[in-house]
Design an enzyme around this catalytic site. Structure first.
Site, PDB file in Angstrom:
ATOM      1  N   ARG A   9      29.797  40.997  49.856  1.00  0.00           N
ATOM      2  CA  ARG A   9      28.515  40.606  50.459  1.00  0.00           C
ATOM      3  C   ARG A   9      27.349  40.555  49.481  1.00  0.00           C
ATOM      4  NH1 ARG A   9      27.690  44.839  53.214  1.00  0.00           N
ATOM      5  NH2 ARG A   9      29.684  45.733  52.725  1.00  0.00           N
TER       6      ARG A   9
ATOM      7  N   THR B  94      39.547  43.485  43.728  1.00  0.00           N
ATOM      8  CA  THR B  94      39.540  43.007  45.113  1.00  0.00           C
ATOM      9  C   THR B  94      40.961  42.569  45.465  1.00  0.00           C
ATOM     10  OG1 THR B  94      39.298  40.608  44.759  1.00  0.00           O
ATOM     11  CG2 THR B  94      37.308  41.940  44.551  1.00  0.00           C
TER      12      THR B  94
ATOM     13  N   LYS C 123      46.764  41.560  42.972  1.00  0.00           N
ATOM     14  CA  LYS C 123      48.119  41.071  42.691  1.00  0.00           C
ATOM     15  C   LYS C 123      48.282  39.590  42.969  1.00  0.00           C
ATOM     16  CE  LYS C 123      49.138  45.559  44.368  1.00  0.00           C
ATOM     17  NZ  LYS C 123      48.850  46.242  45.629  1.00  0.00           N
TER      18      LYS C 123
ATOM     19  N   LEU D  39      51.546  52.832  36.681  1.00  0.00           N
ATOM     20  CA  LEU D  39      52.782  53.357  36.084  1.00  0.00           C
ATOM     21  C   LEU D  39      53.230  52.365  35.005  1.00  0.00           C
ATOM     22  CD1 LEU D  39      54.786  54.454  39.275  1.00  0.00           C
ATOM     23  CD2 LEU D  39      53.723  55.949  37.596  1.00  0.00           C
TER      24      LEU D  39
ATOM     25  N   LYS E 126      54.685  42.515  44.385  1.00  0.00           N
ATOM     26  CA  LYS E 126      55.005  43.300  43.189  1.00  0.00           C
ATOM     27  C   LYS E 126      56.342  42.874  42.601  1.00  0.00           C
ATOM     28  CE  LYS E 126      52.390  47.372  44.582  1.00  0.00           C
ATOM     29  NZ  LYS E 126      52.420  48.505  45.504  1.00  0.00           N
TER      30      LYS E 126
ATOM     31  N   GLY F   9      61.197  18.178  55.096  1.00  0.00           N
ATOM     32  CA  GLY F   9      60.198  17.100  55.119  1.00  0.00           C
ATOM     33  C   GLY F   9      60.595  16.034  56.127  1.00  0.00           C
TER      34      GLY F   9
END
Ligand SMILES: NC(=O)C1=CN([C@@H]2O[C@H](COP(=O)(O)OP(=O)(O)OC[C@H]3O[C@@H](n4cnc5c(N)ncnc54)[C@H](O)[C@@H]3O)[C@@H](O)[C@H]2O)C=CC1
Ligand SMILES: N[C@@H](CC=O)C(=O)O
Length: 301
Positions: free
Chosen positions: A48, A92, A116, A149, A218, A284
Protein backbone atom coordinates in the site's frame (compact mmCIF):
# COMPACT_ATOMS: atom_id res chain seq x y z
CA UNK A 1 22.28 -18.05 -7.17
CA UNK A 2 25.77 -16.60 -7.44
CA UNK A 3 28.30 -17.49 -4.81
CA UNK A 4 28.33 -14.69 -2.26
CA UNK A 5 30.97 -12.15 -3.21
CA UNK A 6 33.76 -11.59 -0.70
CA UNK A 7 32.73 -8.67 1.49
CA UNK A 8 35.17 -5.92 0.61
CA UNK A 9 35.46 -2.25 1.39
CA UNK A 10 33.53 -0.03 -0.96
CA UNK A 11 30.88 2.59 -1.27
CA UNK A 12 27.47 2.03 0.32
CA UNK A 13 25.15 -0.17 -1.69
CA UNK A 14 21.64 1.15 -1.88
CA UNK A 15 18.93 -1.34 -0.90
CA UNK A 16 15.34 -1.24 -2.09
CA UNK A 17 13.20 -3.56 0.03
CA UNK A 18 9.80 -4.69 -1.19
CA UNK A 19 7.67 -6.30 1.52
CA UNK A 20 7.35 -5.36 5.15
CA UNK A 21 5.55 -8.41 6.49
CA UNK A 22 6.93 -11.31 8.50
CA UNK A 23 10.13 -11.68 6.51
CA UNK A 24 10.62 -8.00 5.56
CA UNK A 25 10.27 -6.87 9.17
CA UNK A 26 12.67 -9.54 10.39
CA UNK A 27 15.19 -8.35 7.79
CA UNK A 28 14.78 -4.75 8.95
CA UNK A 29 15.47 -5.87 12.52
CA UNK A 30 18.62 -7.65 11.42
CA UNK A 31 19.78 -4.66 9.39
CA UNK A 32 19.13 -2.44 12.40
CA UNK A 33 21.40 -4.59 14.55
CA UNK A 34 24.12 -5.07 11.94
CA UNK A 35 26.18 -1.86 11.92
CA UNK A 36 27.20 -2.33 8.28
CA UNK A 37 27.52 1.07 6.58
CA UNK A 38 27.94 -0.54 3.16
CA UNK A 39 24.30 -1.66 3.17
CA UNK A 40 22.14 1.45 2.99
CA UNK A 41 18.37 1.04 2.99
CA UNK A 42 17.04 3.71 0.63
CA UNK A 43 13.62 2.46 -0.35
CA UNK A 44 10.88 0.45 1.34
CA UNK A 45 7.46 -0.53 0.05
CA UNK A 46 4.60 -2.73 1.09
CA UNK A 47 1.51 -3.35 -1.01
CA UNK A 48 0.00 0.00 0.00
CA UNK A 49 2.76 2.48 0.80
CA UNK A 50 6.30 3.34 -0.11
CA UNK A 51 9.01 5.53 1.29
CA UNK A 52 12.39 6.45 -0.14
CA UNK A 53 15.40 8.57 0.71
CA UNK A 54 18.71 8.69 -1.22
CA UNK A 55 20.50 9.47 2.05
CA UNK A 56 19.22 6.29 3.61
CA UNK A 57 16.48 5.28 6.03
CA UNK A 58 17.50 4.00 9.45
CA UNK A 59 16.17 0.42 9.46
CA UNK A 60 14.89 0.83 13.02
CA UNK A 61 12.71 3.73 11.89
CA UNK A 62 11.72 2.33 8.52
CA UNK A 63 8.33 0.90 9.49
CA UNK A 64 7.25 4.12 11.14
CA UNK A 65 8.41 6.07 8.09
CA UNK A 66 6.50 3.66 5.85
CA UNK A 67 3.26 4.38 7.68
CA UNK A 68 3.64 8.01 6.62
CA UNK A 69 4.76 7.07 3.10
CA UNK A 70 3.08 7.85 -0.18
CA UNK A 71 0.65 5.42 -1.85
CA UNK A 72 2.34 2.54 -3.68
CA UNK A 73 0.90 0.99 -6.82
CA UNK A 74 2.44 -2.45 -6.19
CA UNK A 75 4.86 -2.27 -9.10
CA UNK A 76 8.62 -2.79 -9.03
CA UNK A 77 9.40 0.65 -10.35
CA UNK A 78 12.19 2.43 -8.44
CA UNK A 79 12.26 6.21 -7.94
CA UNK A 80 16.00 6.51 -8.57
CA UNK A 81 18.10 5.78 -11.63
CA UNK A 82 19.48 2.31 -10.98
CA UNK A 83 23.24 2.28 -10.53
CA UNK A 84 25.61 -0.68 -10.48
CA UNK A 85 25.76 -2.02 -6.96
CA UNK A 86 22.16 -1.23 -6.08
CA UNK A 87 20.31 -4.18 -4.58
CA UNK A 88 16.61 -5.01 -4.73
CA UNK A 89 15.22 -7.32 -2.07
CA UNK A 90 11.87 -8.98 -2.77
CA UNK A 91 10.28 -10.13 0.50
CA UNK A 92 6.79 -10.43 -0.95
CA UNK A 93 4.84 -13.24 -2.58
CA UNK A 94 3.79 -10.93 -5.38
CA UNK A 95 3.55 -12.26 -8.92
CA UNK A 96 3.72 -8.69 -10.22
CA UNK A 97 7.08 -8.18 -8.53
CA UNK A 98 8.35 -11.62 -9.57
CA UNK A 99 7.86 -10.45 -13.16
CA UNK A 100 10.22 -7.56 -12.38
CA UNK A 101 13.16 -9.76 -11.40
CA UNK A 102 14.56 -10.20 -14.96
CA UNK A 103 13.94 -6.54 -15.59
CA UNK A 104 15.88 -5.51 -12.48
CA UNK A 105 18.73 -7.79 -13.55
CA UNK A 106 18.65 -6.23 -17.02
CA UNK A 107 19.01 -2.83 -15.36
CA UNK A 108 22.20 -4.08 -13.70
CA UNK A 109 20.67 -4.36 -10.23
CA UNK A 110 21.50 -7.20 -7.88
CA UNK A 111 18.37 -9.09 -6.80
CA UNK A 112 17.86 -10.95 -3.54
CA UNK A 113 14.60 -12.83 -3.24
CA UNK A 114 12.48 -14.72 -0.74
CA UNK A 115 9.74 -14.67 -3.38
CA UNK A 116 9.58 -18.11 -5.01
CA UNK A 117 7.45 -17.02 -7.92
CA UNK A 118 10.38 -15.81 -10.02
CA UNK A 119 12.46 -19.01 -10.08
CA UNK A 120 9.48 -21.27 -9.30
CA UNK A 121 7.19 -19.72 -11.90
CA UNK A 122 7.18 -19.67 -15.71
CA UNK A 123 10.17 -21.38 -17.32
CA UNK A 124 11.01 -18.45 -19.61
CA UNK A 125 11.39 -16.16 -16.60
CA UNK A 126 13.53 -18.62 -14.64
CA UNK A 127 15.70 -19.17 -17.73
CA UNK A 128 16.24 -15.45 -18.24
CA UNK A 129 17.29 -15.10 -14.60
CA UNK A 130 19.73 -18.01 -15.00
CA UNK A 131 21.12 -16.47 -18.19
CA UNK A 132 21.59 -13.08 -16.53
CA UNK A 133 23.44 -14.75 -13.66
CA UNK A 134 25.61 -16.69 -16.10
CA UNK A 135 26.45 -13.33 -17.70
CA UNK A 136 27.60 -11.91 -14.37
CA UNK A 137 24.39 -10.76 -12.67
CA UNK A 138 23.77 -11.41 -9.00
CA UNK A 139 20.62 -13.24 -7.91
CA UNK A 140 20.35 -14.32 -4.29
CA UNK A 141 17.82 -17.15 -3.96
CA UNK A 142 18.93 -18.82 -0.72
CA UNK A 143 15.68 -17.91 1.06
CA UNK A 144 13.42 -19.44 -1.58
CA UNK A 145 13.90 -23.08 -0.55
CA UNK A 146 14.37 -24.17 3.05
CA UNK A 147 14.31 -20.55 4.31
CA UNK A 148 18.08 -20.32 3.97
CA UNK A 149 19.09 -23.93 4.58
CA UNK A 150 22.09 -24.53 2.31
CA UNK A 151 20.11 -26.59 -0.21
CA UNK A 152 20.52 -24.70 -3.47
CA UNK A 153 24.14 -23.92 -2.60
CA UNK A 154 24.82 -27.62 -1.99
CA UNK A 155 23.26 -28.63 -5.33
CA UNK A 156 25.28 -26.00 -7.19
CA UNK A 157 28.50 -27.09 -5.57
CA UNK A 158 27.83 -30.73 -6.41
CA UNK A 159 27.14 -29.85 -10.04
CA UNK A 160 30.12 -27.52 -10.24
CA UNK A 161 32.23 -30.49 -9.10
CA UNK A 162 30.91 -32.55 -12.01
CA UNK A 163 28.32 -34.55 -10.07
CA UNK A 164 25.00 -35.44 -11.68
CA UNK A 165 21.97 -35.18 -9.40
CA UNK A 166 19.96 -38.41 -9.70
CA UNK A 167 17.26 -37.70 -7.15
CA UNK A 168 16.08 -35.38 -4.41
CA UNK A 169 13.53 -36.16 -1.70
CA UNK A 170 12.56 -33.88 1.11
CA UNK A 171 10.12 -32.47 3.62
CA UNK A 172 10.00 -28.99 2.12
CA UNK A 173 7.16 -27.25 3.93
CA UNK A 174 7.86 -25.89 7.39
CA UNK A 175 4.16 -25.19 7.81
CA UNK A 176 2.99 -28.71 6.90
CA UNK A 177 5.78 -30.23 8.99
CA UNK A 178 4.71 -28.18 12.00
CA UNK A 179 0.99 -28.82 11.42
CA UNK A 180 1.47 -32.58 11.26
CA UNK A 181 4.15 -32.93 13.93
CA UNK A 182 2.44 -34.39 16.95
CA UNK A 183 -1.08 -33.55 15.76
CA UNK A 184 -3.40 -35.92 17.61
CA UNK A 185 -6.76 -34.72 16.29
CA UNK A 186 -7.96 -33.36 19.65
CA UNK A 187 -7.84 -29.68 18.61
CA UNK A 188 -9.50 -28.29 15.53
CA UNK A 189 -7.03 -28.43 12.65
CA UNK A 190 -8.14 -24.92 11.66
CA UNK A 191 -6.92 -23.61 15.03
CA UNK A 192 -3.56 -25.18 14.38
CA UNK A 193 -3.45 -23.54 10.94
CA UNK A 194 -4.19 -20.17 12.57
CA UNK A 195 -1.31 -20.73 14.95
CA UNK A 196 1.06 -21.59 12.08
CA UNK A 197 0.07 -18.29 10.49
CA UNK A 198 0.62 -16.43 13.76
CA UNK A 199 4.05 -18.03 14.12
CA UNK A 200 5.01 -16.65 10.70
CA UNK A 201 5.51 -20.06 9.08
CA UNK A 202 2.72 -19.88 6.52
CA UNK A 203 2.57 -18.11 3.18
CA UNK A 204 0.62 -14.83 2.99
CA UNK A 205 -2.22 -17.05 1.74
CA UNK A 206 -1.93 -20.25 3.83
CA UNK A 207 -3.85 -22.21 1.21
CA UNK A 208 -0.60 -22.09 -0.77
CA UNK A 209 0.94 -24.24 1.98
CA UNK A 210 -2.08 -26.44 2.58
CA UNK A 211 -2.57 -27.37 -1.08
CA UNK A 212 1.09 -28.27 -1.55
CA UNK A 213 1.58 -25.38 -4.00
CA UNK A 214 4.46 -23.98 -1.93
CA UNK A 215 6.21 -27.36 -2.03
CA UNK A 216 5.58 -27.61 -5.77
CA UNK A 217 7.27 -24.22 -6.27
CA UNK A 218 10.25 -25.29 -4.17
CA UNK A 219 10.54 -28.58 -6.01
CA UNK A 220 10.54 -26.68 -9.28
CA UNK A 221 13.32 -24.39 -8.04
CA UNK A 222 15.34 -27.42 -6.87
CA UNK A 223 14.76 -29.30 -10.13
CA UNK A 224 15.88 -26.33 -12.20
CA UNK A 225 18.91 -25.91 -9.99
CA UNK A 226 19.74 -29.61 -10.34
CA UNK A 227 19.58 -29.34 -14.14
CA UNK A 228 16.42 -31.42 -14.29
CA UNK A 229 12.97 -30.66 -15.63
CA UNK A 230 9.64 -31.54 -14.07
CA UNK A 231 7.08 -33.41 -16.12
CA UNK A 232 3.81 -35.02 -15.11
CA UNK A 233 4.44 -38.50 -16.47
CA UNK A 234 2.05 -41.41 -16.94
CA UNK A 235 3.68 -44.84 -17.01
CA UNK A 236 2.23 -48.21 -17.91
CA UNK A 237 4.38 -51.35 -17.65
CA UNK A 238 4.43 -54.79 -16.09
CA UNK A 239 4.53 -53.14 -12.64
CA UNK A 240 1.22 -51.41 -13.23
CA UNK A 241 -0.03 -47.93 -14.11
CA UNK A 242 0.95 -44.74 -12.33
CA UNK A 243 1.02 -41.02 -12.97
CA UNK A 244 2.80 -38.23 -11.14
CA UNK A 245 5.46 -35.56 -11.14
CA UNK A 246 8.90 -36.77 -12.16
CA UNK A 247 12.15 -34.83 -12.29
CA UNK A 248 13.71 -35.92 -15.58
CA UNK A 249 17.16 -35.29 -16.98
CA UNK A 250 16.93 -32.39 -19.42
CA UNK A 251 17.80 -34.74 -22.33
CA UNK A 252 15.31 -37.45 -21.30
CA UNK A 253 13.05 -38.36 -24.22
CA UNK A 254 9.96 -37.37 -22.25
CA UNK A 255 11.41 -34.00 -21.32
CA UNK A 256 12.00 -32.73 -24.83
CA UNK A 257 8.49 -31.56 -25.71
CA UNK A 258 7.61 -27.89 -25.63
CA UNK A 259 4.48 -25.91 -24.77
CA UNK A 260 1.40 -28.11 -24.56
CA UNK A 261 3.11 -31.03 -26.32
CA UNK A 262 2.27 -34.55 -25.33
CA UNK A 263 5.25 -36.81 -25.80
CA UNK A 264 4.88 -40.56 -25.65
CA UNK A 265 7.45 -43.33 -25.76
CA UNK A 266 6.31 -46.82 -26.73
CA UNK A 267 8.45 -49.86 -25.97
CA UNK A 268 7.54 -53.08 -27.74
CA UNK A 269 9.21 -56.25 -29.00
CA UNK A 270 10.06 -54.33 -32.13
CA UNK A 271 11.10 -51.14 -30.31
CA UNK A 272 12.96 -52.64 -27.43
CA UNK A 273 16.19 -50.66 -27.29
CA UNK A 274 14.98 -47.24 -28.33
CA UNK A 275 11.27 -46.53 -27.97
CA UNK A 276 9.03 -45.39 -30.78
CA UNK A 277 8.21 -41.76 -29.94
CA UNK A 278 5.24 -39.62 -30.84
CA UNK A 279 5.11 -35.95 -30.01
CA UNK A 280 2.85 -33.00 -30.75
CA UNK A 281 0.33 -30.58 -29.27
CA UNK A 282 -1.83 -32.56 -26.88
CA UNK A 283 -4.59 -30.05 -26.24
CA UNK A 284 -6.45 -27.33 -28.10
CA UNK A 285 -9.65 -26.87 -30.06
CA UNK A 286 -8.04 -27.03 -33.53
CA UNK A 287 -6.24 -30.36 -33.17
CA UNK A 288 -9.13 -31.89 -31.24
CA UNK A 289 -11.74 -30.84 -33.83
CA UNK A 290 -9.47 -32.15 -36.58
CA UNK A 291 -9.35 -35.51 -34.81
CA UNK A 292 -13.14 -35.56 -34.60
CA UNK A 293 -13.36 -34.78 -38.31
CA UNK A 294 -10.88 -37.59 -39.05
CA UNK A 295 -13.21 -40.02 -37.31
CA UNK A 296 -16.26 -38.57 -39.07
CA UNK A 297 -14.58 -39.02 -42.44
CA UNK A 298 -13.59 -42.53 -41.41
CA UNK A 299 -17.29 -43.25 -40.88
CA UNK A 300 -17.84 -42.49 -44.55
CA UNK A 301 -15.41 -45.11 -45.75
N1 LIG B 1 7.49 -16.87 6.27
C1 LIG B 1 8.54 -17.68 6.06
O1 LIG B 1 8.96 -18.46 6.91
C2 LIG B 1 9.20 -17.65 4.72
C3 LIG B 1 8.71 -16.90 3.69
N2 LIG B 1 9.33 -16.89 2.49
C4 LIG B 1 8.79 -16.08 1.43
O2 LIG B 1 8.91 -14.70 1.80
C5 LIG B 1 7.89 -13.96 1.15
C6 LIG B 1 7.18 -13.08 2.18
O3 LIG B 1 6.58 -13.89 3.15
P1 LIG B 1 5.97 -13.25 4.48
O4 LIG B 1 6.83 -12.13 4.95
O5 LIG B 1 5.72 -14.37 5.39
O6 LIG B 1 4.60 -12.63 3.93
P2 LIG B 1 3.74 -11.44 4.57
O7 LIG B 1 2.35 -11.59 4.04
O8 LIG B 1 3.92 -11.38 6.03
O9 LIG B 1 4.40 -10.13 3.93
C7 LIG B 1 4.30 -9.84 2.58
C8 LIG B 1 4.62 -8.38 2.40
O10 LIG B 1 4.69 -8.10 1.01
C9 LIG B 1 3.98 -6.88 0.78
N3 LIG B 1 3.62 -6.84 -0.63
C10 LIG B 1 2.75 -7.62 -1.32
N4 LIG B 1 2.71 -7.25 -2.61
C11 LIG B 1 3.56 -6.19 -2.72
C12 LIG B 1 3.96 -5.36 -3.81
N5 LIG B 1 3.47 -5.55 -5.04
N6 LIG B 1 4.85 -4.37 -3.59
C13 LIG B 1 5.37 -4.16 -2.35
N7 LIG B 1 5.04 -4.94 -1.29
C14 LIG B 1 4.15 -5.93 -1.48
C15 LIG B 1 2.82 -6.95 1.76
O11 LIG B 1 2.20 -5.67 1.94
C16 LIG B 1 3.56 -7.43 2.98
O12 LIG B 1 4.20 -6.35 3.62
C17 LIG B 1 6.96 -14.98 0.48
O13 LIG B 1 7.28 -15.06 -0.89
C18 LIG B 1 7.31 -16.28 1.16
O14 LIG B 1 7.13 -17.41 0.33
C19 LIG B 1 10.46 -17.62 2.23
C20 LIG B 1 11.01 -18.38 3.22
C21 LIG B 1 10.43 -18.47 4.54
N1 LIG C 1 5.39 -21.22 4.00
C1 LIG C 1 6.70 -21.77 3.81
C2 LIG C 1 7.73 -20.80 4.30
C3 LIG C 1 9.04 -21.09 3.73
O1 LIG C 1 9.27 -21.16 2.54
C4 LIG C 1 6.82 -23.07 4.59
O2 LIG C 1 5.95 -23.35 5.40
O3 LIG C 1 7.77 -23.82 4.35
Amino acid sequence: MSALPKIRPGPPRRIALFGAGTVGRALLERLAGLDEPRLRLCWLANSRRRVGSPDGIAPAEALARLQQGEPHDGSGWLPFAPAPGDIVVDATASEDLAAWHPRWLRQGLAVVSANKLALGGPLARAREIQQRVAAGGFYGDAATVGAGLPLLRCLRELRAGGDRIAGIAGVLSGTLAWLLDGYDGRDAFSARVREAVARGYAEPDPRVDLTGEDVRRKLLILARCAGRVLRYVARLDERGARAGLEALAADDALALGRGNDNRVAIWSCRYRERPLQIQGPGAGAGVTAAALLDDLLRCLR
